[in-house]
Design an enzyme around this catalytic site. Sequence first.
Site, short mmCIF file in Angstrom:
data_model
loop_
_atom_site.label_atom_id
_atom_site.label_comp_id
_atom_site.label_asym_id
_atom_site.label_seq_id
_atom_site.Cartn_x
_atom_site.Cartn_y
_atom_site.Cartn_z
N TRP A 121 30.15 -0.14 -0.83
CA TRP A 121 30.75 0.89 -0.81
C TRP A 121 31.39 1.70 0.61
O TRP A 121 31.17 0.91 1.42
CB TRP A 121 29.79 1.77 -2.26
CG TRP A 121 31.07 2.93 -1.33
CD1 TRP A 121 32.03 3.21 -2.31
CD2 TRP A 121 30.66 4.31 -0.65
NE1 TRP A 121 32.80 5.01 -1.78
CE2 TRP A 121 31.48 5.09 -0.87
CE3 TRP A 121 29.58 4.62 0.09
CZ2 TRP A 121 31.58 6.41 -0.58
CZ3 TRP A 121 29.78 5.83 0.43
CH2 TRP A 121 30.89 6.61 0.41
N GLU A 172 31.69 -1.54 -5.39
CA GLU A 172 31.82 -0.24 -6.14
C GLU A 172 32.95 0.49 -5.59
O GLU A 172 33.82 1.20 -4.20
CB GLU A 172 30.64 0.20 -5.67
CG GLU A 172 30.34 1.97 -6.34
CD GLU A 172 29.53 2.70 -5.51
OE1 GLU A 172 28.72 1.89 -4.42
OE2 GLU A 172 29.18 3.89 -6.18
N LYS A 202 35.81 4.12 -6.16
CA LYS A 202 35.68 6.00 -6.26
C LYS A 202 36.94 5.82 -6.63
O LYS A 202 38.14 4.98 -5.55
CB LYS A 202 35.54 5.82 -4.73
CG LYS A 202 34.65 6.80 -4.87
CD LYS A 202 33.61 7.45 -3.47
CE LYS A 202 33.06 8.98 -3.71
NZ LYS A 202 32.35 9.21 -3.01
N ASP A 215 30.10 3.02 -10.73
CA ASP A 215 29.05 4.55 -10.05
C ASP A 215 30.04 5.79 -11.45
O ASP A 215 30.60 6.01 -11.25
CB ASP A 215 29.55 4.85 -9.35
CG ASP A 215 28.14 6.05 -8.52
OD1 ASP A 215 28.93 7.13 -9.66
OD2 ASP A 215 27.66 6.00 -8.17
N HIS A 238 31.80 8.53 -10.28
CA HIS A 238 34.00 7.49 -10.04
C HIS A 238 35.18 7.48 -10.46
O HIS A 238 35.37 6.67 -10.20
CB HIS A 238 32.78 6.60 -9.11
CG HIS A 238 31.68 6.94 -7.88
ND1 HIS A 238 32.06 5.83 -7.27
CD2 HIS A 238 31.69 7.35 -7.41
CE1 HIS A 238 31.26 6.09 -5.71
NE2 HIS A 238 31.15 6.62 -5.95
N HIS A 289 25.25 2.28 -11.06
CA HIS A 289 25.11 2.93 -10.38
C HIS A 289 24.85 4.18 -10.62
O HIS A 289 26.29 5.10 -11.23
CB HIS A 289 26.18 3.53 -8.92
CG HIS A 289 25.80 2.96 -8.00
ND1 HIS A 289 26.27 3.21 -6.11
CD2 HIS A 289 24.67 1.69 -7.29
CE1 HIS A 289 25.67 2.16 -5.55
NE2 HIS A 289 24.63 1.46 -6.90
N ASP A 325 32.25 14.37 -7.99
CA ASP A 325 31.09 12.86 -7.97
C ASP A 325 29.88 13.79 -7.01
O ASP A 325 29.54 13.14 -6.00
CB ASP A 325 32.14 12.24 -7.03
CG ASP A 325 30.98 11.41 -6.39
OD1 ASP A 325 29.74 11.21 -7.52
OD2 ASP A 325 31.13 10.46 -5.25
N ASP A 358 27.13 13.66 -7.84
CA ASP A 358 25.87 12.90 -7.60
C ASP A 358 23.87 13.79 -7.15
O ASP A 358 23.07 13.94 -6.58
CB ASP A 358 25.49 12.67 -5.73
CG ASP A 358 26.22 11.10 -5.60
OD1 ASP A 358 26.12 10.44 -6.63
OD2 ASP A 358 27.07 11.31 -4.75
N ASP A 381 21.77 6.49 -8.74
CA ASP A 381 22.31 7.10 -7.16
C ASP A 381 23.01 8.20 -6.87
O ASP A 381 24.14 8.80 -7.85
CB ASP A 381 23.46 6.07 -6.89
CG ASP A 381 24.78 6.20 -5.61
OD1 ASP A 381 24.10 7.02 -5.23
OD2 ASP A 381 25.46 5.87 -5.21
C1 RNT Z 1 29.66 7.09 -3.15
C2 RNT Z 1 28.54 5.38 -3.56
C3 RNT Z 1 27.45 4.95 -2.94
C4 RNT Z 1 26.87 5.94 -2.22
C5 RNT Z 1 26.00 5.30 -1.86
C6 RNT Z 1 24.61 5.78 -0.90
O1 RNT Z 1 30.42 7.65 -3.90
O2 RNT Z 1 28.74 6.30 -4.49
O3 RNT Z 1 26.66 3.99 -3.83
O4 RNT Z 1 26.17 6.97 -3.11
O5 RNT Z 1 25.97 3.88 -1.13
ZN ZN Z 2 27.15 4.76 -6.41
#
Ligand code: RNT
Ligand code: ZN
Length: 401
Positions: free
Chosen positions: A183, A224, A226, A257, A260, A284, A292, A294, A324
Amino acid sequence: MCMTHTPYELARARYAALGVDTDAALRALDKIPISLHCWQGDDVRGFEGVSGELSGGIQSTGSYPGRAANADELRANMERALALIPGPAKVNLHAIYGEVAGVERDQIEPRHFAAWVDWAKEKGLGLDFNPTLFSHPKAADGLTLAHPDPEIRAFWIEHCKRCRRISASFGQALGIPSVMNLWIADGFKDIPADRLTPRKRLKDALDEIFAEPLDPAYHIDALESKLFGIGLESYTVGSHEFYMGYAAARGLALCLDTGHFHPTESIADKLSAASLFFNRLLLHVSRPVRWDSDHVVVLNEELVGVAQELVRHGLTERVSVGLDYFDGSIDRITAWAVGARNMRKALLLALLEPYEALKKAEYAFDFTRRLVLLEEFKSMPWGDVWGHYCHKKGVTAGLLG
Ligand code: RNT
Ligand code: ZN
């Protein structure tokens, strides 16, 4: 309460009446590993020994005490989390988590991760891996593999090539393939003039990175995408269409993810379509709260929806499940345990679903029955099946301390 039957036995009988075998569900659950992301344990800082800010448009907020300061502490904390998570696990490392103090990222080697491999072997864990293309002076312009300067691109290409070899060394040492997810944050804060050239540069850089063939028994490449990052709101080079196209064209795994995409998009809905064109996928699992963000994964409809798609379509061997998220405002060990337990609970819920009955109703256009089944299913005694599973694994089923 009935005096002769345990709660599990009663639950088993109720599921059996729906045509669902709870023992088989638990056996299936035991075959699905969850990859625990090391970066929840220290707010994505790593052990390079520089006090650089977290960059790349991601953010961990909160100042709860207990952030791991070194790899030994991080491993000890992960052990405590793993003791609260029933079932098989892997551990997902970023490149900045090796014994890499003073080692430049284009110089890292498998030996810098020897302690992780020894630990994983001892604990019976698989390892996964990630190159780290953020929190570094050479990422300060917001561009890495898509940077116009060929020297900066070359630096990051070398980093990624080395990471693939490190990942393969994990697979070789542990006998479990390592999924390496790439990523990058590359993008622009404001409206770009040229959206094409950075994507061409990224495509060429990836072709260099993936040129060396590696044995898929040891190493799997995933990419990955985004939508945007903080400070990179207008344009992301590695968008969904970019990686969807690239990974499909090159036979690599696509990483989705759950944070994302546009907030109303269903990630669960993407899995059946992607499964027709990708041999392997990586998830993820995260929780975006309005963006996003997290957050720690909770047991909500989105999560269960993702698990249902994996189970209903028999995708659990082709789709790797990784977590993640990073929350520094609560106890970090509990954050790992709660999110991972929720992922496993969602998978259990999916495995206990009367899918044959649901399909039968749908194929007969009996959408009334389909709705009734789905809704009644929500009040089935799945918690007693979960409790039985935890008990068998020697893990608490009750409130975490
Ligand atoms: C970032 C991505 C990625 C990170 C990690 C730390 O938006 O989701 O996967 O969270 O690699
Ligand atoms: Zn991620």
